[in-house]
Design a protein around this motif. Structure first.
Motif, PDB file in Angstrom:
ATOM      1  N   VAL A 179      28.354  82.622  24.277  1.00 57.59           N
ATOM      2  CA  VAL A 179      27.710  83.159  25.474  1.00 57.59           C
ATOM      3  C   VAL A 179      28.515  84.385  25.894  1.00 57.59           C
ATOM      4  O   VAL A 179      29.715  84.291  26.173  1.00 57.59           O
ATOM      5  CB  VAL A 179      27.669  82.135  26.616  1.00 57.59           C
ATOM      6  CG1 VAL A 179      26.922  82.721  27.816  1.00 57.59           C
ATOM      7  CG2 VAL A 179      27.007  80.841  26.162  1.00 57.59           C
ATOM      8  N   VAL A 180      27.859  85.543  25.933  1.00 51.39           N
ATOM      9  CA  VAL A 180      28.568  86.797  26.153  1.00 51.39           C
ATOM     10  C   VAL A 180      27.708  87.737  26.981  1.00 51.39           C
ATOM     11  O   VAL A 180      26.473  87.676  26.913  1.00 51.39           O
ATOM     12  CB  VAL A 180      28.955  87.427  24.790  1.00 51.39           C
ATOM     13  CG1 VAL A 180      27.714  87.782  23.989  1.00 51.39           C
ATOM     14  CG2 VAL A 180      29.864  88.634  24.951  1.00 51.39           C
ATOM     15  N   ASP A 181      28.355  88.608  27.745  1.00 42.06           N
ATOM     16  CA  ASP A 181      27.628  89.486  28.668  1.00 42.06           C
ATOM     17  C   ASP A 181      27.458  90.901  28.149  1.00 42.06           C
ATOM     18  O   ASP A 181      26.855  91.734  28.837  1.00 42.06           O
ATOM     19  CB  ASP A 181      28.348  89.525  30.021  1.00 42.06           C
ATOM     20  CG  ASP A 181      29.713  90.206  29.938  1.00 42.06           C
ATOM     21  OD1 ASP A 181      30.476  89.864  29.019  1.00 42.06           O
ATOM     22  OD2 ASP A 181      30.009  91.074  30.777  1.00 42.06           O
ATOM     23  N   VAL A 182      27.993  91.208  26.969  1.00 38.64           N
ATOM     24  CA  VAL A 182      27.897  92.568  26.419  1.00 38.64           C
ATOM     25  C   VAL A 182      27.474  92.486  24.951  1.00 38.64           C
ATOM     26  O   VAL A 182      27.498  91.414  24.342  1.00 38.64           O
ATOM     27  CB  VAL A 182      29.254  93.311  26.517  1.00 38.64           C
ATOM     28  CG1 VAL A 182      29.668  93.505  27.970  1.00 38.64           C
ATOM     29  CG2 VAL A 182      30.333  92.574  25.723  1.00 38.64           C
ATOM     30  N   SER A 183      27.108  93.640  24.407  1.00 39.17           N
ATOM     31  CA  SER A 183      26.839  93.706  22.969  1.00 39.17           C
ATOM     32  C   SER A 183      28.162  93.566  22.218  1.00 39.17           C
ATOM     33  O   SER A 183      29.187  94.112  22.631  1.00 39.17           O
ATOM     34  CB  SER A 183      26.186  95.043  22.616  1.00 39.17           C
ATOM     35  OG  SER A 183      24.940  95.164  23.267  1.00 39.17           O
ATOM     36  N   LEU A 184      28.123  92.872  21.104  1.00 45.20           N
ATOM     37  CA  LEU A 184      29.341  92.628  20.342  1.00 45.20           C
ATOM     38  C   LEU A 184      29.719  93.853  19.515  1.00 45.20           C
ATOM     39  O   LEU A 184      28.849  94.479  18.902  1.00 45.20           O
ATOM     40  CB  LEU A 184      29.137  91.436  19.399  1.00 45.20           C
ATOM     41  CG  LEU A 184      28.856  90.090  20.061  1.00 45.20           C
ATOM     42  CD1 LEU A 184      28.517  89.046  18.996  1.00 45.20           C
ATOM     43  CD2 LEU A 184      30.041  89.631  20.902  1.00 45.20           C
TER      44      LEU A 184
ATOM     45  N   HIS B  23      36.355  90.884  36.738  1.00 48.15           N
ATOM     46  CA  HIS B  23      35.076  90.741  36.030  1.00 48.15           C
ATOM     47  C   HIS B  23      34.301  89.529  36.573  1.00 48.15           C
ATOM     48  O   HIS B  23      33.664  88.786  35.812  1.00 48.15           O
ATOM     49  CB  HIS B  23      35.298  90.591  34.527  1.00 48.15           C
ATOM     50  CG  HIS B  23      36.171  91.653  33.937  1.00 48.15           C
ATOM     51  ND1 HIS B  23      35.790  92.963  33.849  1.00 48.15           N
ATOM     52  CD2 HIS B  23      37.429  91.600  33.418  1.00 48.15           C
ATOM     53  CE1 HIS B  23      36.767  93.680  33.294  1.00 48.15           C
ATOM     54  NE2 HIS B  23      37.763  92.879  33.037  1.00 48.15           N
ATOM     55  N   ALA B  24      34.363  89.338  37.890  1.00 44.91           N
ATOM     56  CA  ALA B  24      33.789  88.139  38.506  1.00 44.91           C
ATOM     57  C   ALA B  24      32.290  88.007  38.249  1.00 44.91           C
ATOM     58  O   ALA B  24      31.799  86.917  37.940  1.00 44.91           O
ATOM     59  CB  ALA B  24      34.069  88.134  40.011  1.00 44.91           C
ATOM     60  N   ARG B  25      31.538  89.105  38.365  1.00 49.19           N
ATOM     61  CA  ARG B  25      30.086  89.012  38.173  1.00 49.19           C
ATOM     62  C   ARG B  25      29.739  88.629  36.745  1.00 49.19           C
ATOM     63  O   ARG B  25      28.822  87.838  36.514  1.00 49.19           O
ATOM     64  CB  ARG B  25      29.430  90.348  38.544  1.00 49.19           C
ATOM     65  CG  ARG B  25      29.425  90.636  40.035  1.00 49.19           C
ATOM     66  CD  ARG B  25      28.604  91.873  40.356  1.00 49.19           C
ATOM     67  NE  ARG B  25      28.574  92.131  41.795  1.00 49.19           N
ATOM     68  CZ  ARG B  25      27.933  93.135  42.358  1.00 49.19           C
ATOM     69  NH1 ARG B  25      27.246  93.993  41.593  1.00 49.19           N
ATOM     70  NH2 ARG B  25      27.948  93.302  43.661  1.00 49.19           N
ATOM     71  N   ALA B  26      30.480  89.183  35.785  1.00 50.39           N
ATOM     72  CA  ALA B  26      30.234  88.836  34.386  1.00 50.39           C
ATOM     73  C   ALA B  26      30.511  87.357  34.153  1.00 50.39           C
ATOM     74  O   ALA B  26      29.737  86.661  33.480  1.00 50.39           O
ATOM     75  CB  ALA B  26      31.107  89.691  33.471  1.00 50.39           C
ATOM     76  N   LYS B  27      31.597  86.863  34.709  1.00 51.56           N
ATOM     77  CA  LYS B  27      31.942  85.450  34.534  1.00 51.56           C
ATOM     78  C   LYS B  27      30.904  84.545  35.181  1.00 51.56           C
ATOM     79  O   LYS B  27      30.541  83.498  34.623  1.00 51.56           O
ATOM     80  CB  LYS B  27      33.337  85.180  35.109  1.00 51.56           C
ATOM     81  CG  LYS B  27      34.446  85.863  34.332  1.00 51.56           C
ATOM     82  CD  LYS B  27      35.799  85.691  35.003  1.00 51.56           C
ATOM     83  CE  LYS B  27      36.884  86.405  34.212  1.00 51.56           C
ATOM     84  NZ  LYS B  27      38.215  86.264  34.843  1.00 51.56           N
TER      85      LYS B  27
ATOM     86  N   GLU C  49      33.271  78.645  35.987  1.00 46.97           N
ATOM     87  CA  GLU C  49      31.978  79.071  36.519  1.00 46.97           C
ATOM     88  C   GLU C  49      30.832  78.189  36.028  1.00 46.97           C
ATOM     89  O   GLU C  49      29.773  78.145  36.659  1.00 46.97           O
ATOM     90  CB  GLU C  49      31.705  80.530  36.167  1.00 46.97           C
ATOM     91  CG  GLU C  49      32.621  81.525  36.877  1.00 46.97           C
ATOM     92  CD  GLU C  49      32.448  81.517  38.385  1.00 46.97           C
ATOM     93  OE1 GLU C  49      31.386  81.082  38.862  1.00 46.97           O
ATOM     94  OE2 GLU C  49      33.379  81.946  39.081  1.00 46.97           O
ATOM     95  N   VAL C  50      31.009  77.505  34.910  1.00 48.81           N
ATOM     96  CA  VAL C  50      29.984  76.562  34.450  1.00 48.81           C
ATOM     97  C   VAL C  50      29.821  75.444  35.468  1.00 48.81           C
ATOM     98  O   VAL C  50      28.702  75.063  35.837  1.00 48.81           O
ATOM     99  CB  VAL C  50      30.336  75.983  33.068  1.00 48.81           C
ATOM    100  CG1 VAL C  50      29.261  74.996  32.612  1.00 48.81           C
ATOM    101  CG2 VAL C  50      30.512  77.094  32.047  1.00 48.81           C
TER     102      VAL C  50
END
Length: 260
Positions: free
Chosen positions: A237-242, A83-87, A114-115
């Motif tokens: 901070v999240v990349d998808v809908s919860l 999940h590299a792109r999401a991170k 990644e931060v």
């Protein structure tokens, strides 16, 4: 061949599959294994008892983990590619929350790292961390002040851990902590090993704001050790809908959601 005979002849193969999956994940729930193997939870529990009697696994509430000193799960570099792109998107969104001259904490883990990668080259604030990859990366940020904390090296997480962290952090204060996780549900934040807790708790105690970093896979994963309940989290901070159970808990606790 009878159903009973097939079930018992298939047991060695299932146990081999369980161990392979466990070495990849570090922890698996009975429900996950039941789905993956296509057998009942009762059958999974029977297999797990056999493995536990052979000291190959440790039974924990709701699932199974590798025993202390057992074969490690996927290494840091391998997890960083998952999940590299999401991170990377999460890291970039989190880095945009950092101010010039800020004092921040960066937790261990591939998403939190990644931060550090997303901080601008001119960042002139202070980073407090126990993550070895973050410490290494900050060598390329000579304008920033970096405070490394910790004790014993946890190889799989590439982090410094132990009670020495608390001694080093008690005189520090950070405006924002970027916190990683192994799994998240409506009850809280989880990691795979209790050894991770001392560093995470020490950093949480000195942070004005706790920012949880979660890619979508963490919302469907399981991990046995609770770090905290969601009421300790200020921002997510999240990349998808919860999923709704988590979304409801986020609303009840007034957590700000930042999409990546």
């Amino acid at each position: 061949m009878s159903v009973e005979t097939a079930r018992y002849e298939g047991a060695p193969r299932r146990r081999t599959q369980i161990m392979a999956a466990l070495r990849r994940a570090g922890f698996l729930s009975v429900a996950e294994l039941s789905t993956q193997l296509g057998v009942s939870q009762m059958t999974v529990r029977r297999d797990l008892r056999q493995l536990a009697e052979a000291n190959e696994v440790t039974l924990v509430h709701g699932g199974v983990s590798l025993p202390p000193g057992g074969a490690a799960g996927p290494g840091f570099a391998s997890r960083a590619q998952t999940h590299a792109r999401a991170k990377q998107a999460i890291g970039a969104a989190a880095a945009r929350m950092v101010r010039a001259g800020d004092t921040i904490g960066i937790d261990s883990g591939t998403t939190a790292a990644e931060v550090a990668h997303a901080l601008p080259a001119e960042f002139d604030g202070c980073v407090v961390t126990h993550s070895v990859p973050v410490l290494g990366h900050m060598l390329s940020r000579p304008r920033a002040r970096v405070i490394g904390i910790g004790g014993e090296l946890l190889h799989d997480n590439q982090a410094l851990v132990g009670f020495g962290v608390r001694d080093l952090t008690r005189r520090l204060r950070i405006r924002m902590l970027f916190l990683g996780a192994g799994a998240v549900d409506e009850r809280g934040v989880y990691v795979r090993s209790e050894i991770e807790l001392s560093a995470k708790h020490a950093l949480m105690e000195i942070a004005d704001e706790i920012v949880l970093l979660v890619d979508g896979s963490k919302l469907t994963s399981a991990a046995p050790v609770q770090v905290c309940e969601l009421d300790r989290i200020d921002t997510l901070v999240v990349d998808v809908s919860l999923p709704e159970p988590v979304a409801g808990a986020v609303r009840r606790n007034g957590i700000r959601v930042v999409p990546a």
